[in-house]
Motif scaffolding. Structure first.
Motif, PDB file in Angstrom:
ATOM      1  N   LEU A 126     -24.602  45.624  -9.457  1.00  0.00           N
ATOM      2  CA  LEU A 126     -23.924  46.066 -10.677  1.00  0.00           C
ATOM      3  C   LEU A 126     -22.902  45.018 -11.129  1.00  0.00           C
ATOM      4  O   LEU A 126     -22.789  44.717 -12.326  1.00  0.00           O
ATOM      5  CB  LEU A 126     -23.231  47.409 -10.404  1.00  0.00           C
TER       6      LEU A 126
ATOM      7  N   TRP B 136     -23.550  56.980  -7.548  1.00  0.00           N
ATOM      8  CA  TRP B 136     -23.004  58.323  -7.767  1.00  0.00           C
ATOM      9  C   TRP B 136     -23.533  59.296  -6.700  1.00  0.00           C
ATOM     10  O   TRP B 136     -22.793  60.092  -6.126  1.00  0.00           O
ATOM     11  CB  TRP B 136     -23.377  58.826  -9.156  1.00  0.00           C
TER      12      TRP B 136
ATOM     13  N   THR C 181     -26.151  52.870 -11.138  1.00  0.00           N
ATOM     14  CA  THR C 181     -25.029  53.794 -11.273  1.00  0.00           C
ATOM     15  C   THR C 181     -25.378  55.154 -10.668  1.00  0.00           C
ATOM     16  O   THR C 181     -24.566  55.751  -9.947  1.00  0.00           O
ATOM     17  CB  THR C 181     -24.660  53.969 -12.765  1.00  0.00           C
TER      18      THR C 181
END
Ligand SMILES: [Zn+2]
Length: 210
Positions: free
Chosen positions: A59, A120, A116
């Motif tokens: 990321l 999460w 993401t």
């Protein structure tokens, strides 16, 4: 006729479909398929931590990909620089506009979305705390997006273009190029570390003990 109750200990190899009966994998150990050696399950939160760290690294590299130059072309006095964003936007006019949208979606939006969702879903678990709301939903979508996040296909396209351009101009690869290559390698490695069975088991256990 006997109806079989669903069994949690039966695991199907995602690669060769061999069925295994799997007990809880001890901490730090891995259960592999007896036929093709694919990792079926890995014990302990370290494996999950590794996936979360790799996803976070990708990321961060993705921000370099978006904001830094990807390639520089030099031919005599002419120089052209292109970022990934320029590449995506280069089709944005006229009938090719949907292509621009698709390229942006497949090489940036979906890979970032998948990373993401993974963080999460697995972040809190890898630290041994209870999962964030929607962790199961996030993990399911991370799996669903997987075939559509095609950063590596883009890199193959770039490699082919580079071979063709090499005779015509001097090429310099920018930081974004190397970051993108790193993301492709990290993602491939991360997917070998990610054992669906152990992640879903961990999510289920975390939920039932709450
Ligand atoms: Zn197998």
């Amino acid at each position: 006729m006997t109806s079989a109750a669903p069994r949690d200990d039966l695991v199907c190899c995602p690669v060769c479909d061999a069925l295994h009966t799997l007990d809880a994998t001890p901490e730090g150990r891995r259960a592999r398929c007896i036929r093709c050696n694919t990792v079926l399950s890995s014990g302990g939160p370290e494996a999950m931590m590794r996936v979360v760290l790799l996803a976070s690294a990708s990321l961060i590299l993705m921000t370099i990909v978006i904001f830094f130059p990807f390639l520089q072309l030099r031919q005599g006095v002419f120089t052209a620089k292109a970022s990934v964003f320029d590449t995506v936007m280069s089709f944005s006019q006229g009938v090719m506009a949907p292509l621009s949208l698709a390229v942006g979606l497949f090489i940036i939006v979906l890979p970032v979305g998948r990373l993401t969702l993974l963080i999460w879903a697995l972040g809190p678990l890898s630290f041994g705390t209870s999962p964030w709301p929607g962790a199961r939903f996030a993990l399911r979508w991370a799996e669903r997006i997987r075939p559509w996040a095609m950063a590596e296909i883009f890199m193959i396209g770039v490699a082919v273009a580079l071979v063709k351009l090499a005779d015509l101009a001097t090429l310099t690869m920018g930081p974004a190029f190397w970051s993108f290559a790193a993301i492709v390698a990290i993602t491939a490695f991360q997917d070998t570390q990610l054992s669906r069975h152990s992640i879903w088991t961990a999510l289920d256990t975390a939920r039932s003990t709450r």
